[in-house]
Design a protein around this motif. Sequence first.
Motif, PDB file in Angstrom:
ATOM      1  N   LYS A  91      27.863  46.466  62.972  1.00 18.68           N
ATOM      2  CA  LYS A  91      26.596  46.932  62.415  1.00 18.68           C
ATOM      3  C   LYS A  91      26.029  46.006  61.352  1.00 18.68           C
ATOM      4  CE  LYS A  91      26.491  51.327  62.270  1.00 18.68           C
ATOM      5  NZ  LYS A  91      26.730  52.739  61.906  1.00 18.68           N
ATOM      6  N   ALA A  92      26.855  45.471  60.498  1.00 16.19           N
ATOM      7  CA  ALA A  92      26.362  44.637  59.401  1.00 16.19           C
ATOM      8  C   ALA A  92      26.231  43.171  59.790  1.00 16.19           C
ATOM      9  CB  ALA A  92      27.305  44.763  58.208  1.00 16.19           C
ATOM     10  N   GLY A 141      25.698  47.318  71.103  1.00 19.16           N
ATOM     11  CA  GLY A 141      24.452  47.747  70.517  1.00 19.16           C
ATOM     12  C   GLY A 141      23.405  47.948  71.579  1.00 19.16           C
ATOM     13  N   SER A 165      24.890  54.776  73.976  1.00 20.11           N
ATOM     14  CA  SER A 165      26.061  53.925  73.799  1.00 20.11           C
ATOM     15  C   SER A 165      27.017  54.037  74.988  1.00 20.11           C
ATOM     16  CB  SER A 165      26.806  54.298  72.517  1.00 20.11           C
ATOM     17  OG  SER A 165      27.307  55.619  72.616  1.00 20.11           O
ATOM     18  N   THR A 223      17.291  51.050  67.103  1.00 20.08           N
ATOM     19  CA  THR A 223      18.473  50.333  67.551  1.00 20.08           C
ATOM     20  C   THR A 223      19.712  51.153  67.201  1.00 20.08           C
ATOM     21  OG1 THR A 223      18.577  49.114  65.457  1.00 20.08           O
ATOM     22  CG2 THR A 223      17.456  48.038  67.306  1.00 20.08           C
ATOM     23  N   ARG A 224      20.809  50.745  67.803  1.00 21.94           N
ATOM     24  CA  ARG A 224      22.068  51.442  67.567  1.00 21.94           C
ATOM     25  C   ARG A 224      23.184  50.440  67.751  1.00 21.94           C
ATOM     26  NH1 ARG A 224      23.879  56.830  71.002  1.00 21.94           N
ATOM     27  NH2 ARG A 224      25.770  57.324  69.821  1.00 21.94           N
ATOM     28  N   TYR A 225      24.221  50.509  66.913  1.00 22.90           N
ATOM     29  CA  TYR A 225      25.320  49.542  66.968  1.00 22.90           C
ATOM     30  C   TYR A 225      26.657  50.259  66.827  1.00 22.90           C
ATOM     31  CZ  TYR A 225      21.521  46.320  65.803  1.00 22.90           C
ATOM     32  OH  TYR A 225      20.343  45.608  65.799  1.00 22.90           O
ATOM     33  N   ARG A 226      27.684  49.597  67.337  1.00 27.79           N
ATOM     34  CA  ARG A 226      29.019  50.091  67.026  1.00 27.79           C
ATOM     35  C   ARG A 226      29.316  49.715  65.578  1.00 27.79           C
ATOM     36  NH1 ARG A 226      32.475  49.590  70.462  1.00 27.79           N
ATOM     37  NH2 ARG A 226      34.340  49.780  69.152  1.00 27.79           N
ATOM     38  N   ASP A 227      30.151  50.502  64.945  1.00 27.66           N
ATOM     39  CA  ASP A 227      30.379  50.329  63.505  1.00 27.66           C
ATOM     40  C   ASP A 227      30.893  48.943  63.143  1.00 27.66           C
ATOM     41  OD1 ASP A 227      31.505  53.753  62.855  1.00 27.66           O
ATOM     42  OD2 ASP A 227      29.503  52.887  63.017  1.00 27.66           O
TER      43      ASP A 227
END
Length: 125
Positions: free
Chosen positions: A64-65, A48, A107, A57-61
Motif C-alpha cells: 500500500k505505501a 492492487g 481483490s 483504488t485498492r491495494y494489499r497491505d
Amino acid sequence: VQLQASGGGLVQAGDSLRLSCAASGRTFSSYVMGWFRQAPGKEREFVGAIVGSGINTRYRDSVKARFAISRDNAGNTVYLQMNSLKPEDTAVYYCAAKARSTLRPSSQAVDYDYWGQGTQVTVSS
C-alpha cells in the motif's frame, strides 16, 4: 479483451519499476483493472486494482505505501508503479480486467474475466 503486460525485469532491493498493461477493445474505461502476482510455489495473490474512472483504488497491505496504480483510458493502458522494491516482491505479475464496473475494485481473482500473460519481476537483495 486482450491484455499485454510488460515492464518487468531484474532490479535490486530499493529500486523502482513501472509495469504496463495494454488492453484491446473500445470499452476499456468501463473495466476494473487489477494486478495480481504469483511467486514460485505460492498462490496467486492480489496486488492492487483500480476502477474504470480511476477514482478508487485498492491495494494489499504489504504494498500500500510503495505501489501505485494508475490508468490512461485514452491509451487503454493501466500502470503499476512499484517503489522501494523488496525481494519478497519477486513474482510473475499479471494484469486482469473485470467487465462489470463496481464502486470498489475487487481483490478476488475469480471476479476478473480477462488475464494477461504475466511479466517477471525479480528483486535481488
